[in-house]
Design a protein around this motif. Structure first.
Motif, PDB file in Angstrom:
ATOM      1  N   THR A  37       8.478 -10.116   2.731  1.00  0.00           N
ATOM      2  CA  THR A  37       9.655  -9.856   1.906  1.00  0.00           C
ATOM      3  C   THR A  37       9.203  -9.559   0.488  1.00  0.00           C
ATOM      4  O   THR A  37       8.460 -10.343  -0.114  1.00  0.00           O
ATOM      5  CB  THR A  37      10.611 -11.061   1.903  1.00  0.00           C
ATOM      6  N   LYS A  38       9.629  -8.428  -0.042  1.00  0.00           N
ATOM      7  CA  LYS A  38       9.237  -8.037  -1.404  1.00  0.00           C
ATOM      8  C   LYS A  38      10.093  -8.760  -2.435  1.00  0.00           C
ATOM      9  O   LYS A  38      11.055  -9.447  -2.094  1.00  0.00           O
ATOM     10  CB  LYS A  38       9.363  -6.514  -1.551  1.00  0.00           C
ATOM     11  N   ASP A  39       9.747  -8.580  -3.697  1.00  0.00           N
ATOM     12  CA  ASP A  39      10.454  -9.272  -4.781  1.00  0.00           C
ATOM     13  C   ASP A  39      11.936  -8.942  -4.806  1.00  0.00           C
ATOM     14  O   ASP A  39      12.755  -9.756  -5.229  1.00  0.00           O
ATOM     15  CB  ASP A  39       9.820  -8.916  -6.136  1.00  0.00           C
ATOM     16  N   ASP A  40      12.291  -7.725  -4.370  1.00  0.00           N
ATOM     17  CA  ASP A  40      13.707  -7.337  -4.355  1.00  0.00           C
ATOM     18  C   ASP A  40      14.398  -7.755  -3.056  1.00  0.00           C
ATOM     19  O   ASP A  40      15.520  -7.338  -2.785  1.00  0.00           O
ATOM     20  CB  ASP A  40      13.857  -5.830  -4.578  1.00  0.00           C
ATOM     21  N   GLU A  41      13.702  -8.559  -2.260  1.00  0.00           N
ATOM     22  CA  GLU A  41      14.206  -9.109  -1.001  1.00  0.00           C
ATOM     23  C   GLU A  41      14.307  -8.073   0.120  1.00  0.00           C
ATOM     24  O   GLU A  41      14.869  -8.367   1.186  1.00  0.00           O
ATOM     25  CB  GLU A  41      15.559  -9.808  -1.198  1.00  0.00           C
ATOM     26  N   SER A  42      13.769  -6.887  -0.083  1.00  0.00           N
ATOM     27  CA  SER A  42      13.727  -5.897   0.991  1.00  0.00           C
ATOM     28  C   SER A  42      12.512  -6.165   1.877  1.00  0.00           C
ATOM     29  O   SER A  42      11.498  -6.704   1.420  1.00  0.00           O
ATOM     30  CB  SER A  42      13.660  -4.481   0.422  1.00  0.00           C
ATOM     31  N   PRO A  43      12.586  -5.790   3.160  1.00  0.00           N
ATOM     32  CA  PRO A  43      11.476  -6.064   4.062  1.00  0.00           C
ATOM     33  C   PRO A  43      10.360  -5.032   3.930  1.00  0.00           C
ATOM     34  O   PRO A  43      10.593  -3.879   3.556  1.00  0.00           O
ATOM     35  CB  PRO A  43      12.136  -5.978   5.436  1.00  0.00           C
TER      36      PRO A  43
END
Length: 278
Positions: A37-43
């Protein structure tokens, strides 16, 4: 693409997109990948990073003088990007959620931006073995098994009355989609995954319109915009203003729409609510 000064770069982008896509497809078929999970909460997955590594390596080898802006790279500041007359704009896997969900609706996107405008677009759909590409002023094309043709948006029999085909996310409700469209028309829906595949299906006449609400990056639209435009359609911000590239500190897109037949009064059909969520 006769007499296209960018032809060599189109062929390079096609070759690189297919190589990255085939590597991703192998991972997809094996089902052996890691999720993050990236910092922007996208996978993001290890397959995204694999595709990104392949694309960066091949483009740097072939065009060391052209900078690369990829979703999965560290992003240069606007101050640095402003010095770029042209650059590669990359989405290693558009549709990571679809890759994880195993719908098959994911694609590799490579665009070339010149003077803040997409002038080359290449999109490879690995599960469909379909390659879409375009170069500004030279049309849009599709290559698939036993198929190589120029593509164009669908021309409705009656731009003011014909049934409109809407490309929608597999996870969208039909009611929510129809709530964004004028009740004066009749609609059908075509469920698909990634943004770029929806755009490609509009470019080849399988759908007519798609609205995307929510966070996307410039890499989500660069290749699609070139392909759709060359096929006779358009991609605009959802308020019908032009999309911009490499002109803001943020690399996030506004909400946007992909439009087919340009004779259709889309301003009367698309009901954009800035507060709506995808």
């Amino acid at each position: 693409m006769p007499n296209d000064p960018r032809e060599a770069l189109v062929e390079l982008a096609k070759k690189v997109a297919v190589e990255a896509g085939e590597a991703v497809l192998k991972v997809y078929d094996q089902g052996d990948f890691d999720e993050y999970t990236k910092d922007d909460e996208s996978p993001v997955t290890s397959a995204d990073y694999l595709a990104n590594d392949i694309i960066n390596k091949r483009l740097i080898e072939a065009t060391p003088d052209i900078p690369i802006l990829s979703e999965e790279n560290k992003h240069a500041s606007l101050e640095e990007r402003k010095t770029w007359d042209r650059y590669w704009l990359i989405d290693p896997i558009d549709g990571t959620q679809e890759f994880i969900a195993r719908s098959g609706d994911f694609a590799v996107n490579i665009a070339l931006i010149e003077n803040n405008e997409p002038v080359i677009g290449v999109i490879f759909w690995p599960p469909g073995q379909s390659l879409y590409y375009a170069s500004k002023g030279h049309g849009a094309f599709k290559e698939a098994p036993d198929e190589h043709k120029q593509i164009n948006v669908r021309q409705l029999d009656d731009p003011h009355d014909s049934v409109v085909m809407i490309a929608i996310s597999r996870r969208q409700s039909r009611e929510k989609v129809f709530s964004r469209m004028s009740a004066k028309r009749i609609y059908q829906t075509l469920p698909l995954g990634s943004c770029s595949l929806k755009a490609c299906f509009i470019a080849e006449g399988k759908a007519d319109v798609f609205m995307r609400l929510g966070i996307t990056g410039e890499w989500d639209t660069g290749a699609s915009q070139c392909i759709v435009s060359e096929a006779g359609g358009s991609i605009l911000a959802a308020n019908f203003e032009p999309l911009t590239y490499n002109q803001r500190n943020t690399l996030e897109n506004p909400d946007f729409v992909v439009l087919g037949d340009q004779r259709v009064p889309w301003n009367d059909i698309v009901q954009y609510d800035k507060g709506a969520k995808e």
